[in-house]
Design a protein around this motif. Structure first.
Motif, short mmCIF file in Angstrom:
data_model
loop_
_atom_site.label_atom_id
_atom_site.label_comp_id
_atom_site.label_asym_id
_atom_site.label_seq_id
_atom_site.Cartn_x
_atom_site.Cartn_y
_atom_site.Cartn_z
N ASP A 110 54.42 31.77 39.31
CA ASP A 110 55.24 32.19 40.33
C ASP A 110 56.31 33.24 39.80
N ASN A 111 55.71 34.51 39.40
CA ASN A 111 56.25 35.55 38.80
C ASN A 111 57.32 36.06 39.67
N ASP A 112 58.68 36.18 39.43
CA ASP A 112 59.74 36.74 40.32
C ASP A 112 59.67 38.42 39.79
N THR A 113 59.45 39.01 40.76
CA THR A 113 59.39 40.49 40.76
C THR A 113 60.63 40.88 40.27
N ILE A 114 61.76 40.75 41.01
CA ILE A 114 63.15 40.92 40.89
C ILE A 114 63.44 40.75 39.54
N SER A 115 63.24 39.47 38.94
CA SER A 115 63.68 39.17 37.61
C SER A 115 62.90 39.91 36.68
N LEU A 116 61.64 40.40 36.87
CA LEU A 116 60.88 41.24 35.91
C LEU A 116 61.42 42.71 35.97
N ILE A 117 61.96 43.27 37.25
CA ILE A 117 62.71 44.69 37.14
C ILE A 117 63.95 44.43 36.30
N LYS A 118 64.66 43.36 36.68
CA LYS A 118 65.93 43.31 35.74
C LYS A 118 65.63 43.52 34.39
N MET A 119 64.57 42.64 33.88
CA MET A 119 64.58 42.58 32.38
C MET A 119 63.54 43.64 31.74
N LEU A 120 62.67 44.33 32.43
CA LEU A 120 62.10 45.44 32.05
C LEU A 120 62.42 46.90 32.28
N LYS A 121 63.25 47.09 33.41
CA LYS A 121 63.74 48.38 33.50
C LYS A 121 64.83 48.70 32.43
#
Length: 357
Positions: free
Chosen positions: A80-91
């Motif tokens: 269940d990847n959280d897209t918002i969390s990924l944006i926060k960590m990778l951007k």
């Protein structure tokens, strides 16, 4: 394209696939590609879970040291990847930057994947070029140990972006047991104590200036062992009792980092066995996202990575000065230390410089 390898050293992707049963080790697989390049790609949170079929090259490097995906320390991609969390960590967290250009590495025109099966994509064209150069420098056999920037990028995408708590906790643990806070007892070894003070006093002053005005707690000799022991409910964790304000601001700073800088921080701290050294390097590169108040009077004690390496190896170099250098041992340790420090510093700095205003 970065280069073409002589045919006698290259095999086709089909040949590599047919021989996968005998070429699945983490190191030593024959080079199976001819040309290496880079390609502009979409942001990673739009295609993070899996690669897109024939357009990707499966990574010849496994996530685990045993050639599998199940080695200790390897965290799997959540379903269940959280897209918002990924944006926060990778951007990249650079003030003023709204959009980033992302690039991947190609082998014979096909996009390279990470060990966990994601498309390798980084927010820096320069970094992508450097990773591509690492792949192009592989001659007859692929040696992952010769690709430190590739390792850092894959660790960011496969691990830190998806499991940041593990990397944050590791960084905080390095602060509690920071090697620069343990000094030799001057009554037992006056010369070593003097060298440690010379190498680390400027570092402590810098960190004090940036982290609330409180100096890190230091210990002498056996005192350090006694101070780090766990003692009842009042001290639930082992480690030196640093000033509360220093620990709080250091933790806040760690949580302010994106996944790229978090991996660089842990890589340097792991090599140096010191959070303070890693903090000083990233601060000097421009990581000041948490807006901690500081006078800015105390300059970074490390004008270059050579000085960082010296601070990491005070005790080892002292022993060498006393007893001599062991060829094939001490010299390799020096080289590996410099490679790891240079790679993590370059990894952090390149992403920052390419994502400024």
């Amino acid at each position: 394209m970065l280069g073409v390898v002589p045919k006698r050293w290259a095999t086709s992707a089909a040949d590599a696939s047919s021989n996968s049963s005998i070429k699945t080790s983490i190191a030593g697989r024959s080079r199976f590609y001819k040309q290496v390049g880079i390609k502009s790609l979409n942001v990673p949170w739009d295609a993070t879970s899996t690669t897109d079929g024939n357009d990707n090259v499966k990574s010849p490097i496994s996530a685990g040291v045993d050639g599998t995906q199940s080695a200790t320390g390897v965290h799997h991609i959540p379903l269940d990847n959280d897209t918002i969390s990924l944006i926060k960590m990778l951007k990249p967290r650079c003030p003023g930057v709204d959009d980033n250009c992302w690039y991947g590495v190609t082998l014979d025109g096909r996009k390279l994947s990470t060990p966990m099966g994601q498309t390798l994509v980084v927010p820096s064209e320069t970094l992508a070029m450097m990773i591509a150069a690492e792949w192009d420098s592989q001659l007859k056999q692929i040696q992952p140990t010769n690709m430190p920037l590739m390792t850092l990028a894959c660790t960011t995408l496969d691990q830190a972006a998806l499991h940041p708590k593990h990397y944050r906790d590791e960084a905080i643990n390095f602060l509690r047991t920071d090697t620069t806070c343990f000094l030799a007892d001057p009554t037992e070894d006056r010369l070593l104590h003097r060298r440690q003070k010379q190498a680390w006093q400027g570092l402590h002053d810098f960190c004090c200036d940036r982290l609330g005005g409180s100096s890190p707690t230091t210990a002498l000799g056996i005192e350090g062992i006694l101070m780090t022991r766990k003692r009842g409910s009042e001290k639930p964790q082992t480690g030196l009792p640093h000033p509360e304000i220093l620990t709080e601001l250091a933790t806040k700073w760690i949580y302010s980092l994106d996944a790229w800088q978090l991996v660089a921080l842990n890589s340097i701290a792991n090599q140096a066995k010191s959070f303070l050294i890693a903090f000083a390097i990233l601060e000097s590169n421009g990581i000041n996202i948490s807006n901690n108040e500081s006078s800015g009077v105390v300059a970074c004690p490390f004008p270059d990575i050579t000085k960082v390496s010296e601070a990491c190896r005070v005790e080892e170099e002292f022993q060498i000065s006393c007893w001599g250098l062991v060829e094939g041992g001490h010299d390799y340790d020096r080289l590996n230390c410099n490679i790891q420090l240079q790679s993590a510093n370059l990894f952090s700095k390149t992403i920052l410089l390419e994502n400024e205003y």
